[in-house]
Design a protein around this motif. Structure first.
Motif, PDB file in Angstrom:
ATOM      1  N   PRO A   1       0.980  -1.083   0.039  1.00  0.00           N
ATOM      2  CA  PRO A   1      -0.007  -0.071  -0.036  1.00  0.00           C
ATOM      3  C   PRO A   1       0.988   1.330  -0.084  1.00  0.00           C
ATOM      4  O   PRO A   1       1.932   1.323   0.593  1.00  0.00           O
ATOM      5  N   ALA A   2       0.171   2.350  -0.547  1.00  0.00           N
ATOM      6  CA  ALA A   2       0.960   3.707  -0.340  1.00  0.00           C
ATOM      7  C   ALA A   2       1.180   4.136   0.852  1.00  0.00           C
ATOM      8  O   ALA A   2       2.061   4.742   1.187  1.00  0.00           O
ATOM      9  N   ASP A   3       0.156   3.902   1.408  1.00  0.00           N
ATOM     10  CA  ASP A   3       0.097   4.365   3.051  1.00  0.00           C
ATOM     11  C   ASP A   3      -0.282   3.155   3.755  1.00  0.00           C
ATOM     12  O   ASP A   3      -1.477   2.766   3.915  1.00  0.00           O
ATOM     13  N   SER A   4       0.797   2.489   4.416  1.00  0.00           N
ATOM     14  CA  SER A   4       0.577   1.392   5.266  1.00  0.00           C
ATOM     15  C   SER A   4      -0.253   1.634   6.634  1.00  0.00           C
ATOM     16  O   SER A   4      -0.910   0.418   7.091  1.00  0.00           O
ATOM     17  N   SER A   5      -0.812   2.803   6.896  1.00  0.00           N
ATOM     18  CA  SER A   5      -1.520   2.971   8.152  1.00  0.00           C
ATOM     19  C   SER A   5      -3.221   2.899   7.477  1.00  0.00           C
ATOM     20  O   SER A   5      -3.953   2.789   8.447  1.00  0.00           O
ATOM     21  N   ARG A   6      -3.564   2.753   6.349  1.00  0.00           N
ATOM     22  CA  ARG A   6      -4.802   2.778   5.798  1.00  0.00           C
ATOM     23  C   ARG A   6      -4.883   2.027   4.985  1.00  0.00           C
ATOM     24  O   ARG A   6      -4.152   1.393   3.983  1.00  0.00           O
ATOM     25  N   ILE A   7      -6.346   1.499   4.735  1.00  0.00           N
ATOM     26  CA  ILE A   7      -6.485   0.431   3.492  1.00  0.00           C
ATOM     27  C   ILE A   7      -7.521   1.104   2.763  1.00  0.00           C
ATOM     28  O   ILE A   7      -8.721   1.643   3.069  1.00  0.00           O
ATOM     29  N   ASN A   8      -7.159   0.969   1.307  1.00  0.00           N
ATOM     30  CA  ASN A   8      -7.720   1.499   0.362  1.00  0.00           C
ATOM     31  C   ASN A   8      -8.407   0.513  -0.549  1.00  0.00           C
ATOM     32  O   ASN A   8      -7.748  -0.237  -1.257  1.00  0.00           O
ATOM     33  N   LEU A   9      -9.966   0.446  -0.557  1.00  0.00           N
ATOM     34  CA  LEU A   9     -10.572  -0.707  -1.018  1.00  0.00           C
ATOM     35  C   LEU A   9     -10.769  -0.421  -2.647  1.00  0.00           C
ATOM     36  O   LEU A   9     -11.171  -1.110  -3.379  1.00  0.00           O
ATOM     37  N   ASN A  10     -10.340   0.953  -3.218  1.00  0.00           N
ATOM     38  CA  ASN A  10     -10.618   1.227  -4.591  1.00  0.00           C
ATOM     39  C   ASN A  10      -9.288   1.007  -5.271  1.00  0.00           C
ATOM     40  O   ASN A  10      -9.402   1.078  -6.577  1.00  0.00           O
ATOM     41  N   GLU A  11      -8.243   0.462  -4.770  1.00  0.00           N
ATOM     42  CA  GLU A  11      -7.312  -0.059  -5.665  1.00  0.00           C
ATOM     43  C   GLU A  11      -7.032  -1.554  -5.588  1.00  0.00           C
ATOM     44  O   GLU A  11      -6.640  -2.082  -4.338  1.00  0.00           O
ATOM     45  N   ASP A  12      -7.062  -2.113  -6.682  1.00  0.00           N
ATOM     46  CA  ASP A  12      -6.970  -3.585  -6.471  1.00  0.00           C
ATOM     47  C   ASP A  12      -5.664  -4.222  -6.144  1.00  0.00           C
ATOM     48  O   ASP A  12      -5.654  -5.434  -5.264  1.00  0.00           O
ATOM     49  N   TYR A  13      -4.741  -3.618  -6.174  1.00  0.00           N
ATOM     50  CA  TYR A  13      -3.209  -4.055  -5.699  1.00  0.00           C
ATOM     51  C   TYR A  13      -3.167  -3.803  -4.196  1.00  0.00           C
ATOM     52  O   TYR A  13      -2.750  -4.648  -3.368  1.00  0.00           O
ATOM     53  N   GLU A  14      -3.904  -3.046  -3.800  1.00  0.00           N
ATOM     54  CA  GLU A  14      -3.996  -2.833  -1.988  1.00  0.00           C
ATOM     55  C   GLU A  14      -4.888  -3.628  -1.420  1.00  0.00           C
ATOM     56  O   GLU A  14      -4.442  -4.242  -0.601  1.00  0.00           O
ATOM     57  N   VAL A  15      -6.046  -3.976  -2.173  1.00  0.00           N
ATOM     58  CA  VAL A  15      -6.993  -5.208  -1.777  1.00  0.00           C
ATOM     59  C   VAL A  15      -6.372  -6.507  -1.742  1.00  0.00           C
ATOM     60  O   VAL A  15      -6.227  -7.329  -0.651  1.00  0.00           O
ATOM     61  N   ALA A  16      -5.350  -6.942  -2.956  1.00  0.00           N
ATOM     62  CA  ALA A  16      -4.746  -7.854  -2.897  1.00  0.00           C
ATOM     63  C   ALA A  16      -3.717  -7.904  -1.666  1.00  0.00           C
ATOM     64  O   ALA A  16      -3.434  -9.038  -1.210  1.00  0.00           O
ATOM     65  N   TYR A  17      -2.990  -6.824  -1.574  1.00  0.00           N
ATOM     66  CA  TYR A  17      -2.067  -7.013  -0.431  1.00  0.00           C
ATOM     67  C   TYR A  17      -2.683  -7.233   1.061  1.00  0.00           C
ATOM     68  O   TYR A  17      -1.963  -7.999   1.677  1.00  0.00           O
ATOM     69  N   TRP A  18      -3.729  -6.473   1.221  1.00  0.00           N
ATOM     70  CA  TRP A  18      -4.292  -6.312   2.388  1.00  0.00           C
ATOM     71  C   TRP A  18      -4.925  -7.787   2.706  1.00  0.00           C
ATOM     72  O   TRP A  18      -5.022  -8.530   3.870  1.00  0.00           O
ATOM     73  N   THR A  19      -5.599  -8.603   1.714  1.00  0.00           N
ATOM     74  CA  THR A  19      -6.319  -9.910   1.915  1.00  0.00           C
ATOM     75  C   THR A  19      -5.021 -10.927   2.144  1.00  0.00           C
ATOM     76  O   THR A  19      -5.282 -11.783   3.093  1.00  0.00           O
TER      77      THR A  19
END
Length: 59
Positions: A10-28
């Motif tokens: 994630p660009a900001d590891s303190s926040r979860i952005n559900l609008n970016e597929d790569y962030e959703v993939a990272y967090w899941t």
């Protein structure tokens, strides 16, 4: 400036952005949960990664 899609985390590891597929993939993957469970957790706890971890009972 647009997000760099080549980044894996994630660009900001303190926040979860559900609008970016790569962030959703990272967090899941990081949290070991499904996209649906992640969406539910963010809806209930907010986008703070710390709050989501607490909601899920994870450290």
């Amino acid at each position: 400036m647009a997000d760099d899609k080549t980044k894996q985390g994630p660009a900001d590891s303190s926040r979860i952005n559900l609008n970016e597929d790569y962030e959703v993939a990272y967090w899941t993957e990081a949290l070991g949960i499904t996209k649906e469970k992640l969406s539910e957790a963010v809806k209930e706890a907010g986008s703070s990664a710390k709050a989501v971890r607490e909601y899920l009972g994870k450290k």
